[in-house]
Design an enzyme around this catalytic site. Sequence first.
Site, PDB file in Angstrom:
ATOM      1  N   ASP A   1       6.181  -0.251   0.168  1.00 51.84           N
ATOM      2  CA  ASP A   1       4.995   0.606   0.193  1.00 51.84           C
ATOM      3  C   ASP A   1       5.309   1.863  -0.616  1.00 51.84           C
ATOM      4  OD1 ASP A   1       2.889   2.289   0.740  1.00 51.84           O
ATOM      5  OD2 ASP A   1       2.968   2.050   2.922  1.00 51.84           O
TER       6      ASP A   1
ATOM      7  N   HIS B   1      -6.230 -11.000   1.669  1.00 56.94           N
ATOM      8  CA  HIS B   1      -5.390 -12.110   2.100  1.00 56.94           C
ATOM      9  C   HIS B   1      -4.360 -11.725   3.158  1.00 56.94           C
ATOM     10  CE1 HIS B   1      -7.242 -14.455  -1.046  1.00 56.94           C
ATOM     11  NE2 HIS B   1      -6.936 -13.516  -1.918  1.00 56.94           N
TER      12      HIS B   1
ATOM     13  N   SER C   1      -1.067   6.559   7.184  1.00 59.73           N
ATOM     14  CA  SER C   1      -1.599   6.858   5.862  1.00 59.73           C
ATOM     15  C   SER C   1      -2.100   8.307   5.820  1.00 59.73           C
ATOM     16  CB  SER C   1      -2.706   5.849   5.511  1.00 59.73           C
ATOM     17  OG  SER C   1      -3.031   5.893   4.142  1.00 59.73           O
TER      18      SER C   1
END
Length: 288
Positions: free
Chosen positions: A187, A215, A128
């Site tokens: 992504d 989740h 990232s």
Amino acid sequence: MKLVISDLVAYSALGVVVAGQDVNDTANGMADVIQGKADCASVAAIFARGTFDSGNIGVWVGPQFFEELSARIPSVTLQGVDSTAYKADLDGYLSDGGSSDGAASLASTVNDYNSKCPDSAIVVSGWSQGALVAHKALEQVSSAALNKVAALVTFGDPNGVFSNISLPTSIPSSSFSSSCVTGTVFDPLCAQLPGDFKFPTLISDIVGPFASLPHITVGAQQAEAAASLVAQFPGQLADSWDSFVSNLAPEQFVRLMLTPQHFTYGNNGMAAEAADFVAGLSAVQSAQ
């Protein structure tokens, strides 16, 4: 602005799924060698964590990648970018296109380690914002150290939606591994966007994906990290508001799309694939 904060506060009340093993979010192996506390390893790997991540390698990708490297390379020392220099905050991501201080710190560690262990192969990696930091750091590494960089390994790399920094000429494309979630569910920070991709136009388009983040966590630390990320985001967004507004052009809005799949690289098998890539490089094999 209030809309952003209220939406994110609402998401912070979501439950989290806890499963799997916990990880260590800190690694200081290269620093120990530099300080004379440990011997040189055949291979040294440094990792830049992503925005909001804890320690100096985080919990989402760094520990998993390092575990996979250690399983494949007998003599490897592992290091995260100094968390005092690299805050991994939203402002560094939006304003700098990857923290400049983090890049300088990463480069300094690589240079110092190379001075101490000139025969070691070096792996530079990041996820990232950390991927951006890794790209920028390679522009600051000394020529001697750069010649020993065997690989650049990135995960969820947003380089293409920022300045698109090129590899140094001494690092061939065959030594660059960039893992990205692609396919039907992808992504947006690193995948090729489909022609019919609908750029977000509302604040809710940014905060909405956070609803699913809890989740996909594995282990208590990722669960805590997910809750912390949701809690930190409003304040850091306020601090980075000017940079945030400058990114509202449709073609740049994608920089802010932190979808759940962006947080899966440590748990979806890609960390293992990246470690296989590193272990198979001739420069890494010859260093052992």
